[in-house]
Write an enzyme that holds these catalytic residues in place. Structure first.
Site, PDB file in Angstrom:
ATOM      1  N   ARG A 193       0.810  -1.219   0.000  1.00  0.00           N
ATOM      2  CA  ARG A 193       0.000   0.000   0.000  1.00  0.00           C
ATOM      3  C   ARG A 193       0.844   1.271   0.000  1.00  0.00           C
ATOM      4  O   ARG A 193       0.508   2.270   0.623  1.00  0.00           O
ATOM      5  CB  ARG A 193      -0.964  -0.005   1.205  1.00  0.00           C
ATOM      6  CG  ARG A 193      -1.886  -1.194   1.253  1.00  0.00           C
ATOM      7  CD  ARG A 193      -2.840  -1.243   0.065  1.00  0.00           C
ATOM      8  NE  ARG A 193      -3.684  -2.425   0.111  1.00  0.00           N
ATOM      9  CZ  ARG A 193      -3.410  -3.569  -0.498  1.00  0.00           C
ATOM     10  NH1 ARG A 193      -2.304  -3.689  -1.234  1.00  0.00           N
ATOM     11  NH2 ARG A 193      -4.213  -4.604  -0.401  1.00  0.00           N
ATOM     12  N   SER A 242     -11.185  -0.279   3.681  1.00  0.00           N
ATOM     13  CA  SER A 242     -10.344  -0.812   4.760  1.00  0.00           C
ATOM     14  C   SER A 242      -9.622   0.326   5.468  1.00  0.00           C
ATOM     15  O   SER A 242      -8.939   1.130   4.833  1.00  0.00           O
ATOM     16  CB  SER A 242      -9.330  -1.802   4.198  1.00  0.00           C
ATOM     17  OG  SER A 242      -9.974  -2.929   3.646  1.00  0.00           O
ATOM     18  N   GLU A 312      -4.549   2.830   6.682  1.00  0.00           N
ATOM     19  CA  GLU A 312      -4.549   2.614   5.235  1.00  0.00           C
ATOM     20  C   GLU A 312      -5.322   3.736   4.543  1.00  0.00           C
ATOM     21  O   GLU A 312      -4.960   4.174   3.465  1.00  0.00           O
ATOM     22  CB  GLU A 312      -5.172   1.260   4.885  1.00  0.00           C
ATOM     23  CG  GLU A 312      -5.169   0.958   3.398  1.00  0.00           C
ATOM     24  CD  GLU A 312      -5.536  -0.472   3.081  1.00  0.00           C
ATOM     25  OE1 GLU A 312      -6.139  -0.691   2.016  1.00  0.00           O
ATOM     26  OE2 GLU A 312      -5.235  -1.369   3.892  1.00  0.00           O
TER      27      GLU A 312
END
Length: 319
Positions: A193, A242, A312
């Site tokens: 990520r 998320s 995130e």
């Protein structure tokens, strides 16, 4: 909510850097796209919360974007906005310029050797569906990521065992000074990520490479992904996807659940009962509520599980 001022194509009287009523010294003249001052962003992000952008620019095309950014003062903050899914816009709004890529940047073209050239504003569903129709496999996972190509490239978006690093050949970006450059995938130094894409760089296109596949099998995998998301995630809620990165060897949702945070509330924000790694706006949450709840979850997980969860979801703007 602030009153927005719109400057439409062809208007030459938009305020410039010397106009005391303009924000962040933005040079606003001679755009062909749509430029809006004090633009509400809550309607453009999934959480439906947050303050306005000093300026929101929706360029008519690539040349319009390059010309606009090349006129800005050095140091003017620039941020790209896609579908607004993986994002908390803080209640104080966003300084400088927010660039939103619309239809001119939402194209997907099939090239030779199982390659797709995709505009930075193209959605994951469009990319995956185009690949399916062309018999190109390996991009099905994009069906499960709510967002656009620009965000996928920046965040190394991934789901269901695959990520952008597996399929990206290269991307074209416009830097905050208006310079347009091609960046090979290897130069982004992808990790989980994360990429080394420069701050303020706007991804205007990317090339993804798949493998030959059967459209029926590709479609079936996309349907499986869509069904799995529907069954496990609060898709009908105002959420941001998320919330926390999965720690190595574990799942963020399991840690949040083990810390007793499922269903936890703060103001109008709540940890989803359906999936503990999702925060939701129950109706009237501020961005401060949502971010504050996330920090409280992090604190409880750290104290009870000994793990420091990393965000995130991207958090941007003034508190």
């Amino acid at each position: 909510m602030n009153q927005a001022d719109e400057f439409l194509p062809g208007e030459g009287n938009a305020p410039g850097a010397g106009d005391e009523s303009s924000n962040a010294g933005v040079v606003a003249a001679e755009v062909r796209g749509k430029l809006t001052r004090n633009a509400p962003l809550d309607r453009l992000v999934w959480f439906k919360s947050g303050g306005p952008a000093d300026w929101l620019f929706e360029p008519a095309d690539l040349d319009d974007l390059i010309a606009f950014l090349s006129r800005q003062e050095e140091g003017t903050p620039v941020m790209a906005l896609g579908l607004g899914s993986n994002l908390i816009v803080r209640d104080g709004g966003i300084p400088g310029v927010v660039v939103r890529l619309g239809k001119p940047f939402a194209t997907v073209e099939v090239q030779r050797d199982n390659v797709l050239e995709c505009g930075g504003g193209a959605s994951g569903i469009l990319v995956a569906s185009t690949a399916r129709d062309a018999g190109i496999a390996g991009l099905e996972f994009l069906r499960g990521i709510p967002g656009t190509v620009g965000g996928f490239v920046r965040m190394n978006g991934g789901a269901y065992g695959r990520e952008v690093a597996d399929i990206l050949l290269d991307c074209v970006v416009v830097l905050p000074n208006g310079e347009c450059v091609n960046i090979p995938a290897a130069d982004l130094e992808y990790s989980y990520r994360h990429s080394r894409l420069p701050d303020g760089a706007i991804v205007v296109s990317a090339r993804f490479k798949g493998t030959p596949g059967d459209p029926a099998e590709i479609g079936a995998e996309m349907d499986r992904i869509a069904h799995a998301r529907e069954e496990t995630q609060p898709l009908r809620s105002k959420t941001g996807g998320s919330t926390f990165k999965n720690p190595e060897g574990d799942k963020a949702w399991r840690l949040v659940d083990a810390a007793g945070c499922r269903g936890l509330k703060m103001g109008g924000a709540q940890v989803s009962e359906k999936h503990a790694n999702f925060l939701i706006n129950t109706g009237d949450a501020t961005s401060s509520d949502i971010e504050g709840l996330g920090e409280e979850v992090r604190r409880r997980v750290s104290e009870s599980q000994g793990v420091n969860l990393e965000w995130e979801i991207k958090r941007v703007g003034r508190p």
